[in-house]
Design an enzyme around this catalytic site. Structure first.
Site, PDB file in Angstrom:
ATOM      1  N   HIS A 196      -5.842   1.654  -4.158  1.00  0.00           N
ATOM      2  CA  HIS A 196      -4.809   1.150  -3.243  1.00  0.00           C
ATOM      3  C   HIS A 196      -4.359  -0.240  -3.662  1.00  0.00           C
ATOM      4  CE1 HIS A 196      -7.587  -1.490  -0.605  1.00  0.00           C
ATOM      5  NE2 HIS A 196      -8.273  -1.128  -1.661  1.00  0.00           N
ATOM      6  N   CYS A 200       0.810  -1.222   0.000  1.00  0.00           N
ATOM      7  CA  CYS A 200       0.000   0.000   0.000  1.00  0.00           C
ATOM      8  C   CYS A 200       0.844   1.273   0.000  1.00  0.00           C
ATOM      9  CB  CYS A 200      -0.999  -0.003   1.150  1.00  0.00           C
ATOM     10  SG  CYS A 200      -0.278   0.094   2.818  1.00  0.00           S
ATOM     11  N   HIS A 254      -2.643   1.144   6.905  1.00  0.00           N
ATOM     12  CA  HIS A 254      -2.941   1.001   5.477  1.00  0.00           C
ATOM     13  C   HIS A 254      -3.235   2.374   4.890  1.00  0.00           C
ATOM     14  CE1 HIS A 254      -4.036  -1.193   1.887  1.00  0.00           C
ATOM     15  NE2 HIS A 254      -5.109  -0.412   1.775  1.00  0.00           N
TER      16      HIS A 254
END
Length: 182
Positions: free
Chosen positions: A144, A80, A132
């Protein structure tokens, strides 16, 4: 945009909204034009629009690239934060920190209602804040690199999984002191 120009714009906007005796809008435009600020403002707003459009368009070009823990390239895959870092470096020449929590610390906190395309959205997916990160693309969606076995994709922040884990939004400022290192 310089901090001086931002402060001037904020002061003018606040004064115009707060004081009923403030100069009418046409006088304000004339004053800004006389000082050469109107053309600078138009240029800045166009630059910001171009930057966010470029970020989102560039990010969309990586749809389908596989997730790879610690990955930071389309050739090997992205995690990510590696994805976000690569998009910002390629699009605007800023090299963000490597980890999601570091990216959160290096950027400006914004309210969720103020999200604009290109802003960063953070989630708690590993029982810790800012574990994240993705890039907001507009309309409540973000792009993402989600997890092992998955690929770069766009998802809706309103789905139960992401809504429950939303940690905050951040904006990468135009005056961020994170130069791209080659």
């Amino acid at each position: 945009m310089s901090k001086w120009l931002c402060a001037l714009l904020l002061a003018c906007t606040c004064a115009a909204q707060a004081a009923p005796q403030a100069a009418p809008p046409d006088e304000m435009d004339r004053l800004l034009a006389d000082k050469g600020l109107l053309s600078r403002l138009e240029g800045v707003s166009q630059t910001v629009a171009d930057r966010t459009t470029g970020l989102v368009v560039n990010a969309m070009g990586f749809l389908g690239v596989p997730y790879k823990r610690g990955g930071n390239s389309a050739e090997t895959g992205f995690d990510c934060s590696g994805f976000v870092r690569a998009i910002y470096e390629q699009t605007v020449g800023l090299l963000l920190p490597r980890r999601a929590d570091q990216q959160a610390a290096a950027t400006e906190v914004i309210d969720r209602k103020d999200l604009q395309p290109g802003d960063l959205v953070f989630f708690n997916t590993m029982r810790r804040n800012f574990s994240h990160v993705g890039i907001y693309v507009g309309d409540g969606k973000f792009i993402h690199s989600p997890r092992s076995g998955a690929q770069v994709r766009v998802e809706d922040m309103a789905t139960a999984y992401w809504a429950k884990r939303f940690n905050g939004a951040r904006r990468v400022g135009t005056d961020v002191d994170i130069p791209a290192a080659r």
